[in-house]
Design an enzyme around this catalytic site. Structure first.
Site, PDB file in Angstrom:
ATOM      1  N   ARG A   1       0.841  -1.202   0.000  1.00 15.52           N
ATOM      2  CA  ARG A   1       0.000   0.000   0.000  1.00 15.52           C
ATOM      3  C   ARG A   1       0.866   1.237   0.000  1.00 15.52           C
ATOM      4  NH1 ARG A   1      -2.176   3.023   4.089  1.00 15.52           N
ATOM      5  NH2 ARG A   1      -1.852   1.400   5.644  1.00 15.52           N
TER       6      ARG A   1
ATOM      7  N   ASP B   1      -7.943  16.618 -16.463  1.00 15.43           N
ATOM      8  CA  ASP B   1      -8.233  15.218 -16.761  1.00 15.43           C
ATOM      9  C   ASP B   1      -7.939  15.000 -18.244  1.00 15.43           C
ATOM     10  OD1 ASP B   1      -9.394  12.772 -17.439  1.00 15.43           O
ATOM     11  OD2 ASP B   1     -11.106  13.027 -16.103  1.00 15.43           O
TER      12      ASP B   1
ATOM     13  N   LYS C   1      -9.335   3.531 -19.849  1.00 19.02           N
ATOM     14  CA  LYS C   1      -9.837   3.884 -21.169  1.00 19.02           C
ATOM     15  C   LYS C   1      -8.775   3.648 -22.246  1.00 19.02           C
ATOM     16  CE  LYS C   1     -13.573   5.298 -18.962  1.00 19.02           C
ATOM     17  NZ  LYS C   1     -13.211   5.329 -17.545  1.00 19.02           N
TER      18      LYS C   1
ATOM     19  N   TYR D   1     -17.293  14.871 -16.917  1.00 16.99           N
ATOM     20  CA  TYR D   1     -17.838  13.524 -16.703  1.00 16.99           C
ATOM     21  C   TYR D   1     -18.807  13.557 -15.525  1.00 16.99           C
ATOM     22  CZ  TYR D   1     -17.955   8.790 -14.813  1.00 16.99           C
ATOM     23  OH  TYR D   1     -18.369   7.593 -14.278  1.00 16.99           O
TER      24      TYR D   1
END
Length: 478
Positions: free
Chosen positions: A112, A239, A263, A165
């Site tokens: 992590r 973005d 994507k 978005y």
């Protein structure tokens, strides 16, 4: 342990657990506030970043360090361990004290914090975007959320494009205000006066836009937005999900670039992942054991996912070139048929010249286009025929797949936005968003599109019969 780590933070030592990336001028190394250095961090210094930011993304990717497998394999090994052993007890103490770490002895504690495979992918993403550092996350939304929480802080303010978005819009308009008192002002990001009027010096921490807006395909004026943000002491977060390789926002002045790696970068519609690309000072602050959004929220990428993605990045430039080539061809032909098409590669697109000027040469205008069918019913009928009758593409959300994906944005990926906000953003009820794929030949797919479009019109014999009925009815009346 907390006391020991706090002591290290107070010094100028580079703490691997918190600071795995050395700062080289993109951020203020001595700024350790809880916002990751957002409000008062010095803007990037051009001399420190010119070498990376001037590079073509494909060239930069090819020049990135190549990781070899454990036994000399051409592909790097997957480090699947969640935790890592030490050979001597004192080594653990030195790791937590920051004396050892990924960049000091090639040592790790827990995945992590940092994982070798994920860290290698981060280096590739930083090369791709021309930034000092990058951190890869479990999803695009986790990347966006973590950046905003780190940079804005409780009670802070964000100026955002009104066309985003739907999930990002909901995050800014509903979730963050509810849980942390963050407020957001949505504006026309192309209107410099409106952006300036919305910015509150000393309060606004972030200006947030998409390079190419989802779904309307407006192209952000990144240099202008960076200038406005920096004059107000804020950061510009961009973005770049729609246009990896096509545009390099950091080269244009953006402070942070985020991605839904699921994507175009993935390209296979089989992985959920995200990335944060920006100054080392920010990434290090986000990994702080006590104040870091990434460290404490834990949107950790799986090492096996990182390996998969690292294998796909080298051919991303080639894929984006073909996505762009097909999208331009389809948009041009659709417009020739009289359809209402939005695509930045078309000369009559309002931001065509802007994208041509700031885009990376040779990579086109992106793989996304929109067709406005006017009504949701007509949009749905077209998509039905495109998928179920002619096999042109698939009705599905997301983008960047090798098959063409299509959805009616107003009732899908933008449905989180209230109807009045969708209208202000220019999202028509009949707007069909297409992520143009490259499977099959262009002519094969175009023939499928034309057949589907023809099915939207009644056959000629039905039109003649309807005209005869109208004529008979008119004759009876007289």
């Amino acid at each position: 342990m907390a006391q020991a780590m706090a002591a290290v933070v107070a010094s100028d030592l580079v703490t691997p657990l918190k600071r795995p990336f050395p700062n080289d001028g993109l951020g203020d190394e001595n700024n350790n506030n809880n916002n990751g250095g957002a409000p008062d961090e010095k803007p990037p210094q051009p001399r420190a970043v010119a070498r990376r930011r001037d590079a073509d993304p494909a060239t930069a990717l090819a020049a990135a360090r190549h990781e070899f497998g454990e036994h000399g394999g051409v592909n790097m090994s997957i480090e699947a361990s969640a935790t890592f052993t030490v050979m001597e007890p004192d080594t653990m103490r030195r790791l937590f004290a920051g004396e050892l770490g990924p960049d000091r002895g090639d040592m790790y504690i827990y995945s992590r914090h940092f994982n070798p495979t994920v860290l290698a992918l981060g280096r590739q993403m930083a090369a791709l975007e021309g930034t000092e550092a990058a951190y890869c996350t479990a999803s695009g939304m986790s990347a966006i959320s973590a950046v905003l929480m780190q940079l804005v802080g409780a009670g802070g303010h964000v100026v955002a494009s009104r066309c985003l978005y739907g999930g990002t819009h909901a995050l800014l308009s509903r979730f963050l205000p509810r849980v942390s008192g963050v407020t957001a002002t949505f504006v026309d990001a192309d209107d410099e006066a409106a952006v300036r009027a919305a910015v509150r010096p000393g309060v606004t921490r972030v200006v947030y836009v998409e390079t190419v807006s989802n779904p309307t395909l407006a192209v952000a004026d990144v240099p202008m937005l960076a200038r406005v943000a920096h004059e107000a002491g804020a950061k510009l977060v961009v973005d770049n999900t729609f246009t990896p390789v096509v545009v390099s926002p950091a080269r244009l002045g953006a402070d942070v670039v985020v991605h839904s790696v699921s994507k175009f970068i993935s390209g296979g519609a089989d992985i959920i992942a995200g990335a944060i690309c920006g100054p080392a000072s920010l990434v290090n602050a986000m990994m702080d054991l006590q104040d870091g959004a990434l460290m404490l929220l834990g949107p950790t990428m799986n090492a096996k996912v990182a390996f998969e993605l690292s294998e796909r990045l080298p051919h991303l430039p080639l894929r984006m070139q073909e996505h762009s080539r097909r999208a331009l061809a389809f948009a041009t032909r659709m417009q020739g048929l009289g359809l209402r098409v939005a695509y930045p590669g078309l000369p009559d697109h309002p931001h065509h010249a802007r994208l041509a000027a700031v885009g990376n040469p040779g990579h086109g205008f992106g793989g996304m286009l929109c067709v406005d069918m006017g009504t949701e019913d007509r949009a749905n009928r077209l998509m039905h025929h495109l998928q179920n009758t002619t096999q042109f593409g698939l009705m599905a959300v997301s983008l960047g797949y090798y098959e063409t994906l299509m959805s009616c944005s107003g009732s899908s990926t933008s449905s989180e936005m209230p109807p009045e906000d969708r209208a202000r953003a220019g999202i028509s009820p009949g707007l069909v968003r297409m992520s143009v794929g490259y499977n099959g030949t262009l002519e094969q797919r175009w023939a499928q599109f034309e057949r589907a479009l023809a099915l939207m019109q009644p056959p000629q014999h039905q039109l003649k019969a309807a005209a005869d009925r109208d004529a008979d009815a008119a004759g009876r009346k007289h």
